[in-house]
Design a protein around this motif. Structure first.
Motif, PDB file in Angstrom:
ATOM      1  N   THR A 197       0.657  -1.062  -0.271  1.00 60.24           N
ATOM      2  CA  THR A 197       0.306  -0.161  -0.114  1.00 60.24           C
ATOM      3  C   THR A 197       0.995   1.348  -0.025  1.00 60.24           C
ATOM      4  O   THR A 197       0.726   2.508  -0.051  1.00 60.24           O
ATOM      5  CB  THR A 197      -0.957   0.175   1.455  1.00 60.24           C
ATOM      6  N   TRP A 198       1.460   0.978   0.617  1.00 59.45           N
ATOM      7  CA  TRP A 198       2.762   2.486   0.755  1.00 59.45           C
ATOM      8  C   TRP A 198       3.079   2.329  -0.370  1.00 59.45           C
ATOM      9  O   TRP A 198       4.276   3.766  -0.961  1.00 59.45           O
ATOM     10  CB  TRP A 198       3.765   2.220   1.973  1.00 59.45           C
ATOM     11  N   TRP A 199       3.728   2.067  -1.741  1.00 57.00           N
ATOM     12  CA  TRP A 199       4.443   1.606  -3.018  1.00 57.00           C
ATOM     13  C   TRP A 199       3.551   2.689  -3.798  1.00 57.00           C
ATOM     14  O   TRP A 199       4.286   4.067  -4.884  1.00 57.00           O
ATOM     15  CB  TRP A 199       4.775   0.651  -3.950  1.00 57.00           C
ATOM     16  N   GLN A 200       2.672   3.174  -3.730  1.00 55.66           N
ATOM     17  CA  GLN A 200       1.538   4.448  -5.108  1.00 55.66           C
ATOM     18  C   GLN A 200       2.043   5.017  -4.148  1.00 55.66           C
ATOM     19  O   GLN A 200       2.278   6.107  -5.254  1.00 55.66           O
ATOM     20  CB  GLN A 200      -0.154   4.216  -4.429  1.00 55.66           C
ATOM     21  N   PRO A 201       1.912   6.203  -3.030  1.00 52.56           N
ATOM     22  CA  PRO A 201       2.175   7.020  -2.995  1.00 52.56           C
ATOM     23  C   PRO A 201       3.764   7.327  -3.005  1.00 52.56           C
ATOM     24  O   PRO A 201       4.040   9.246  -3.729  1.00 52.56           O
ATOM     25  CB  PRO A 201       2.483   7.802  -1.437  1.00 52.56           C
ATOM     26  N   ILE A 202       4.873   6.445  -3.152  1.00 52.59           N
ATOM     27  CA  ILE A 202       6.306   6.786  -3.939  1.00 52.59           C
ATOM     28  C   ILE A 202       5.985   7.024  -5.262  1.00 52.59           C
ATOM     29  O   ILE A 202       7.213   7.923  -5.637  1.00 52.59           O
ATOM     30  CB  ILE A 202       6.650   5.890  -2.698  1.00 52.59           C
ATOM     31  N   TRP A 203       5.447   5.834  -5.558  1.00 54.03           N
ATOM     32  CA  TRP A 203       5.515   6.217  -6.984  1.00 54.03           C
ATOM     33  C   TRP A 203       4.900   7.757  -7.842  1.00 54.03           C
ATOM     34  O   TRP A 203       5.255   7.902  -8.579  1.00 54.03           O
ATOM     35  CB  TRP A 203       4.927   5.522  -7.592  1.00 54.03           C
ATOM     36  N   SER A 204       3.280   7.735  -6.570  1.00 50.88           N
ATOM     37  CA  SER A 204       3.539   9.466  -7.518  1.00 50.88           C
ATOM     38  C   SER A 204       4.581  10.734  -6.941  1.00 50.88           C
ATOM     39  O   SER A 204       4.597  11.370  -7.789  1.00 50.88           O
ATOM     40  CB  SER A 204       2.216   9.672  -6.757  1.00 50.88           C
ATOM     41  N   ILE A 205       5.048  10.774  -5.849  1.00 50.99           N
ATOM     42  CA  ILE A 205       6.029  11.498  -5.725  1.00 50.99           C
ATOM     43  C   ILE A 205       7.116  10.746  -6.560  1.00 50.99           C
ATOM     44  O   ILE A 205       8.068  12.227  -7.344  1.00 50.99           O
ATOM     45  CB  ILE A 205       6.507  11.113  -4.531  1.00 50.99           C
ATOM     46  N   LEU A 206       7.842  10.059  -7.051  1.00 48.46           N
ATOM     47  CA  LEU A 206       9.281   9.494  -8.617  1.00 48.46           C
ATOM     48  C   LEU A 206       8.583  10.005  -9.669  1.00 48.46           C
ATOM     49  O   LEU A 206       9.427  10.785 -10.306  1.00 48.46           O
ATOM     50  CB  LEU A 206       9.129   8.507  -8.155  1.00 48.46           C
ATOM     51  N   MET A 207       7.237  10.481  -9.449  1.00 47.51           N
ATOM     52  CA  MET A 207       6.844  10.917 -10.989  1.00 47.51           C
ATOM     53  C   MET A 207       5.891  12.333 -11.463  1.00 47.51           C
ATOM     54  O   MET A 207       6.400  12.273 -12.295  1.00 47.51           O
ATOM     55  CB  MET A 207       5.397   9.887 -11.716  1.00 47.51           C
ATOM     56  N   LYS A 208       6.741  12.755 -10.303  1.00 49.49           N
ATOM     57  CA  LYS A 208       6.367  14.994 -10.220  1.00 49.49           C
ATOM     58  C   LYS A 208       7.378  15.204 -11.332  1.00 49.49           C
ATOM     59  O   LYS A 208       7.268  15.863 -12.343  1.00 49.49           O
ATOM     60  CB  LYS A 208       5.942  15.038  -9.213  1.00 49.49           C
ATOM     61  N   PRO A 209       8.822  14.687 -10.836  1.00 46.25           N
ATOM     62  CA  PRO A 209      10.386  15.256 -11.912  1.00 46.25           C
ATOM     63  C   PRO A 209      10.778  14.928 -13.217  1.00 46.25           C
ATOM     64  O   PRO A 209      11.079  15.692 -14.136  1.00 46.25           O
ATOM     65  CB  PRO A 209      11.108  15.309 -10.903  1.00 46.25           C
TER      66      PRO A 209
END
Length: 286
Positions: A197-209
């Motif tokens: 469940t913690w991977w989706q918010p981390i992936w969202s952060i990684l996709m920002k730049p």
């Protein structure tokens, strides 16, 4: 009596023969399964069309009009601020060749990643499998983004003087690269989002730049070393380069590696599907 007992024991110890269905019955079962899968995929696509702005007037047309309008608006805004593009004479077409495949990747990878979560209530029925949910979303979004890309590129070339020479086979290759990469990343995240469940918010952060490092506003060849070597590992750089090569035939894009993009995409897709096949029942019940 002993002879009867021995013969009875022999009868009991006889190995059971495996009863197999006749070949024609096996073919009928396989055909039935294929038709059931096709019906499930068709029903899921229709459900996707109904739920995509289904309550709004116009329905599915908004699924096309929304990205077309958003990209067109961004193109006009940046065209007003940047008169001279890094390539060619028209900033609108330069920007569109970068933002169209990028948005196709971003939207489709997100939609495929949520396939199981979106169709989880329907996966309780034996006739619907996780593969049906994946295929339905992939087909639906592929058709949608092909229409979006066609409308944007045709509209810009029709309204403005772009001085480009679009090569349709090369444009198709660029879209295939973007959509295959999106499918692969989406399939992998379809497993990871449900398993962790913690991977989706981390992936969202990684996709920002990602928007800034995919060569949408600049040309890869103009980036100084050693940063150019770092950006080469971003597969979207190759996708955008291919799309610009399709519109600017004089731009060769020697750095574009089809083997890298297709190899990476197929490898991630194979791993994602293998994990889903192994753990999809646990994910559905979680």
């Amino acid at each position: 009596m002993s002879q009867i007992s021995e013969s009875a024991n022999e009868d009991v110890q006889l190995p059971h023969k495996k009863i197999s269905a006749p070949p024609h019955e096996l073919k009928e079962v396989r055909l039935h399964r294929r038709f059931a899968s096709l019906r499930a995929i068709s029903a899921l696509i229709l459900r996707e069309m109904q739920t995509s702005h289904g309550r709004a007037s116009g329905g599915y047309l908004w699924a096309i009009a929304e990205p077309v309008g958003g990209i067109a608006l961004l193109t006009l805004i940046f065209s007003a601020g940047f008169r001279t593009p890094p390539m060619g004479t028209n900033f609108a077409i330069f920007y569109a060749t970068g933002i169209v495949p990028f948005m196709a990747y971003l939207d489709m990878s997100g939609k495929v990643a949520n396939s199981i979560r979106y169709s989880k209530p329907l996966l309780a029925y034996p006739a619907v499998t996780f593969a049906d949910a994946l295929v339905a979303r992939i087909l639906f979004n592929t058709i949608t983004h092909i229409i979006v890309a066609s409308l944007i590129f045709t509209g810009i070339c029709w309204v403005m003087e772009t001085r480009t020479d679009p090569q349709f086979d090369q444009i198709a290759l660029g879209m295939v690269m973007a959509l295959l990469l999106a499918t692969a990343v989406g399939a992998m995240n379809c497993f990871l989002f449900e398993a962790f469940t913690w991977w989706q918010p981390i992936w969202s952060i990684l996709m920002k730049p990602l928007f800034l490092v995919s060569c949408i506003f600049f040309v890869f060849d103009n980036i100084p070393l050693p940063y150019r070597d770092y950006l080469w590992w971003n597969p979207l750089v190759h996708v955008v380069g291919q799309m610009r090569h399709a519109f600017y035939p004089s731009y060769y894009g020697d750095y574009i590696s089809y083997m890298y993009v297709f190899g990476l995409s197929l490898g991630i897709l194979a791993l994602g599907l293998a994990l889903l096949v192994r753990y999809h029942r646990d994910l559905q019940n979680s």
